[in-house]
Every structure is written in structure tokens, then in C-alpha cells.
Write an enzyme that holds these catalytic residues in place. Structure first.
Site, short mmCIF file in Angstrom:
data_model
loop_
_atom_site.label_atom_id
_atom_site.label_comp_id
_atom_site.label_asym_id
_atom_site.label_seq_id
_atom_site.Cartn_x
_atom_site.Cartn_y
_atom_site.Cartn_z
N ARG A 66 0.81 -1.22 0.00
CA ARG A 66 0.00 0.00 0.00
C ARG A 66 0.84 1.27 0.00
NH1 ARG A 66 -2.56 -0.39 4.56
NH2 ARG A 66 -4.23 -1.77 3.91
N TYR A 119 -6.56 27.36 -2.19
CA TYR A 119 -7.19 26.55 -3.24
C TYR A 119 -8.66 26.29 -2.87
CZ TYR A 119 -7.61 22.20 -6.03
OH TYR A 119 -8.00 21.23 -6.90
N ASP A 189 0.53 25.30 1.24
CA ASP A 189 0.35 24.65 -0.06
C ASP A 189 1.40 25.26 -1.00
OD1 ASP A 189 -0.44 24.02 -2.70
OD2 ASP A 189 -2.55 23.87 -2.13
N LYS A 214 0.57 18.88 -10.84
CA LYS A 214 0.81 20.08 -11.63
C LYS A 214 2.25 20.06 -12.21
CE LYS A 214 -3.35 21.18 -10.45
NZ LYS A 214 -3.70 21.92 -9.26
C1 LIG Z 1 -4.60 21.49 -8.21
C2 LIG Z 1 -4.26 22.00 -6.87
C3 LIG Z 1 -4.41 21.21 -5.73
C4 LIG Z 1 -5.04 19.85 -5.78
O1 LIG Z 1 -4.35 18.92 -6.53
P1 LIG Z 1 -5.11 17.67 -7.16
O2 LIG Z 1 -4.03 16.73 -7.47
O3 LIG Z 1 -5.84 18.20 -8.34
O4 LIG Z 1 -6.05 17.15 -6.11
C5 LIG Z 1 -4.03 21.73 -4.52
N1 LIG Z 1 -3.53 22.98 -4.42
C6 LIG Z 1 -3.39 23.77 -5.48
C7 LIG Z 1 -2.83 25.13 -5.30
C8 LIG Z 1 -3.75 23.32 -6.73
O5 LIG Z 1 -3.64 24.14 -7.78
#
Ligand SMILES: *Cc1c(COP(=O)(O)O)cnc(C)c1O
Length: 398
Positions: A66, A119, A189, A214
Site C-alpha cells: 500500500r 485553493y 500549499d 501540476k
Molecule cells: C490542483 C491544486 C491542488 C489539488 O491537486 P489535485 O491533485 O488536483 O487534487 C491543490 N492545491 C493547489 C494550489 C492546486 O492548484
């Protein structure tokens, strides 16, 4: 910056996740393969028990699939190198990583201060889950007096810098001093910086959360998240929470992220260069009221960006002196920008930001103006600028 004798991150990214030599042949493929596994098989009980002891002592030792095998371990190393952390926990999406951090670090009855520029889905996490767990959130903006918002049960400050949608730079070192003086955990973040152009842990945060979906993945074909820290006690809480919540990442997605991240340095530099050229174009257009891109000298956060960031990326937002129908025509007229959420892939994207999304961000002062978020991809910027030009003309024409 490379520390004395430590290789630069650009070098590390090319020398990570390589396969070990086969002792029989003295050869190996360059890349570590995608090691898919649910079950881990042991040669004998002694080997199993030795692994269990290492695991109990806090080492990364897999007794089951896992948490992932070598491919995952290599990707964890990459996130630790990028973020300057000592512990990394993977999640199956960026939002999953945010949830892991929140649930690991907050308990029923706790209170957290959350920047209003986070976000969007974090608001949904609050409404759908944290409220039911009796965890209270207060949203703050950069110019609020945080001292006045702290309560006896406040445990965490959670931010995103630069913020979502408007790329508002927060003064992370000041937030870190504030949090540390009061025994609060500061989590950030860092999807925008992805550890490459912004390093929250070095600026004083305890926890950095990244959507690997991203810029780390970079090719719009995987979902992945990571939580990174250099605090052993926080790491233990993350570890137990990750395990208890059953997080698991596909080995193929981890492998794709490893493949993608090797070119992060050149992609990021190219996105940033192209975005700057698009900003220069936009600044000369009468429809443009304001550009949101911290590397752009006119951005309100430019001085903080210069102080705290080592580079930029392809994300920008543009405030248009257009009413909703005209700004929607502009978006629909674009040919090279896909209409879609997400960003950080090789391609250009556009998002028409709804007034409801903007209403949460007190940084937004645009009133009736429209806001369009662009991700500037790796296309030739002259083509992107031509596309933006024809779309602005179409918006005005109708
Ligand atoms: C896209 C994004 C997320 C979430 O990521 P996912 O993989 O789509 O769940 C979190 N924080 C920011 C700033 C983002 O742009």
C-alpha cells in the site's frame, strides 16, 4: 541554492531514481522501473521480521504494497530534495495531501487559521469534513491582525503562497515567526512553487503540501500529492494518518511523476519566460486593468517575490475591463488555450473565474471586472500572443 558540496537540485533530479546494477551482469537500465506490488514476498521469516523491526524503528521498509515500493521511495526522495524536508508522505491527489495534513494535525475541538486565498476545494474540505469533526476554521486575509484571531484552541495556520487565482504573495517568514512564537503549526500549499522556485520549509513553515499533479508531473496525465516536513513529531502524525486513511498511489503514477520531474528545471524556466512575454503584451492592451503574476514588476507582491522566490512559472491572471458576456466570448474565442482547470502541464490553459470564487478572496478589488486565469504553456509565445490578440478583438467585436 546548492549548499556547500551538495549538488544543485538540477543535478540531483538527473541522478535520482536510477536502477541498481544487477550483481550478476553488472548492468542496469537507467531508470528505476515502475514497481507495481500489492504483496511483498519474503525469503524467510527472519527477513520478514528484520523488515518489521526496521519499519518499527521509523525506516521506510515495506511489508505490504500500500505505501509503495522502490518507485514510491524514489519519488519521496525527490519531494524531500525539492522541498528541503526530511520526511515525505504521498497521497493519491493534491487535495488528498491537503486532507492528510489537516486530519493529521488537527483534532476535534481544535481551531485553525486559514488564508482566504487558498485553493477553492479547501473550503469544501472544511464544509464537508472538518466541520463534522468539530474543527473550526477562521479565514483570514493578509492584512488582518492575526493576534486578534488566535484562540486558546488554535493549533494551525494554513496558507497558500502565492495564493490561488490571484497569486497573492504572503509574507511567509513573518507568518512563520508568528506561528512559532505561539506554538502553532504553519502549513503551506506549495503547488505553485513545487519546491523548485519557492521553499516554504526554508522560509519557516513546518509543513509543505504539493500537488504533484501540476508542475512535478508536468504532462497533465497523473494525479498525485505529497506532504513534506522536517519535524520528526509532525512526521509521525502524518505517517500514522497516511496509514490509517489507506492512502495509496499507483506505482505507474509515481513512475510518471519521476519521469516528468527530470525536466522540471527547463520546463519551469520556459513557462516563466513565456509568461513574462505574455504579461508584457497584456500590459499594452486597453482591455487589461491589472495583471496578477508576482514576477511581473507591477504586481503588488513583487517585492516579496524577489525576496522569497528563486524563479517563476507559467501562471498568471488577468483582470479585464470587460463585462461577463464579453469576457466569456474572449475565452471561447481562444484556440491555443484549452478551457480547463488544473495547470502545470506542457499546454496552455484558460479558466474563466466565477464571481463566486473571487468573492472569497479579499485581495480581489476588481469589482465588476472579469478575471481570467491563464496557464502559459511551452508553445511559442508569439503564437499565444497572436491567439490572445484575436480573442480580445472578437470579444470587443460582438
Ligand atoms: C490542483 C491544486 C491542488 C489539488 O491537486 P489535485 O491533485 O488536483 O487534487 C491543490 N492545491 C493547489 C494550489 C492546486 O492548484
Amino acid at each position: 541554492m546548492a549548499k556547500d558540496n551538495a549538488p544543485h537540485i538540477d543535478t540531483l533530479l538527473q541522478h535520482t531514481a536510477t536502477a541498481s546494477f544487477n550483481p550478476a551482469t553488472g548492468s542496469a537500465p537507467v531508470n528505476l522501473p515502475s514497481m507495481r506490488a500489492s504483496t511483498v514476498r519474503f525469503q524467510n521469516l527472519d527477513a520478514l521480521e528484520a523488515t518489521q523491526r526496521r519499519k518499527k524503528a521509523g525506516e521506510r521498509a515495506a511489508t505490504y504494497g500500500r505505501m509503495g515500493m522502490d518507485t514510491h521511495a524514489a519519488l519521496e526522495q525527490v519531494f524531500m530534495q525539492l522541498e528541503g524536508g526530511t520526511h515525505c508522505y504521498l497521497a493519491s491527489s493534491g487535495l488528498g495531501a491537503i486532507t492528510m495534513a489537516m486530519v493529521a494535525l488537527l483534532s476535534a475541538g481544535d481551531h485553525a487559521l486559514v488564508a482566504d486565498c487558498v485553493y477553492g476545494p479547501v473550503y469544501e474540505l472544511d464544509a464537508a469534513l472538518l466541520k463534522r469533526m468539530n474543527i473550526e476554521i477562521t479565514y483570514f486575509s493578509a492584512d488582518d491582525d492575526l493576534e486578534a484571531l488566535v484562540r486558546p484552541n488554535t493549533r494551525m495556520v494554513y496558507v497558500e503562497s502565492p495564493g490561488s487565482l490571484l497569486f497573492q504573495m504572503l509574507d511567509l517568514p513573518a507568518l512563520a515567526r508568528f506561528a512559532r512564537a505561539r506554538g502553532l503549526v504553519l502549513a503551506c500549499d506549495n503547488t505553485w512553487g513545487s519546491g523548485y522556485i519557492y521553499r516554504p520549509l526554508e522560509l519557516g513553515a513546518h509543513v509543505s503540501v504539493v500537488a504533484g499533479t501540476k508542475y512535478v508531473g508536468g504532462h497533465s496525465d497523473l494525479m498525485l500529492g505529497a506532504v513534506v516536513t522536517n519535524d520528526a513529531e509532525i512526521a509521525q502524525r502524518l505517517n500514522r494518518t497516511q496509514y490509517a486513511m489507506g492512502y495509496s498511489v499507483s506505482a505507474d503514477d509515481a513512475w510518471l511523476a519521476l519521469r516528468g520531474v527530470r525536466t522540471l528545471p527547463i520546463r519551469m524556466a520556459q513557462h516563466a519566460r513565456h509568461a513574462m512575454q505574455v504579461c508584457e503584451f497584456l500590459a499594452g492592451r486597453p482591455e487589461v486593468a491589472r495583471i496578477y503574476h508576482p514576477a511581473w514588476p507591477g504586481d503588488a507582491g513583487h517585492a516579496l517575490w524577489q525576496r522569497d522566490c528563486t524563479g517563476s512559472n507559467g501562471m498568471l491572471a488577468v483582470e479585464l475591463r470587460l463585462a461577463a458576456p464579453a469576457s466569456r466570448r474572449f475565452v471561447d474565442a481562444l484556440r491555443l488555450f484549452g478551457i480547463g482547470f488544473s495547470w502545470g502541464g506542457f499546454e496552455s490553459l484558460v479558466q474563466w473565474v466565477t464571481p463566486g470564487e473571487l468573492a472569497r478572496h479579499r485581495y480581489w478589488q476588481g469589482g465588476e471586472h472579469a478575471l481570467v486565469r491563464l496557464h502559459i504553456g511551452l508553445e511559442d509565445p508569439r503564437d499565444l500572443i497572436a491567439d490572445l490578440t484575436q480573442a480580445l478583438e472578437q470579444a470587443a467585436a460582438a
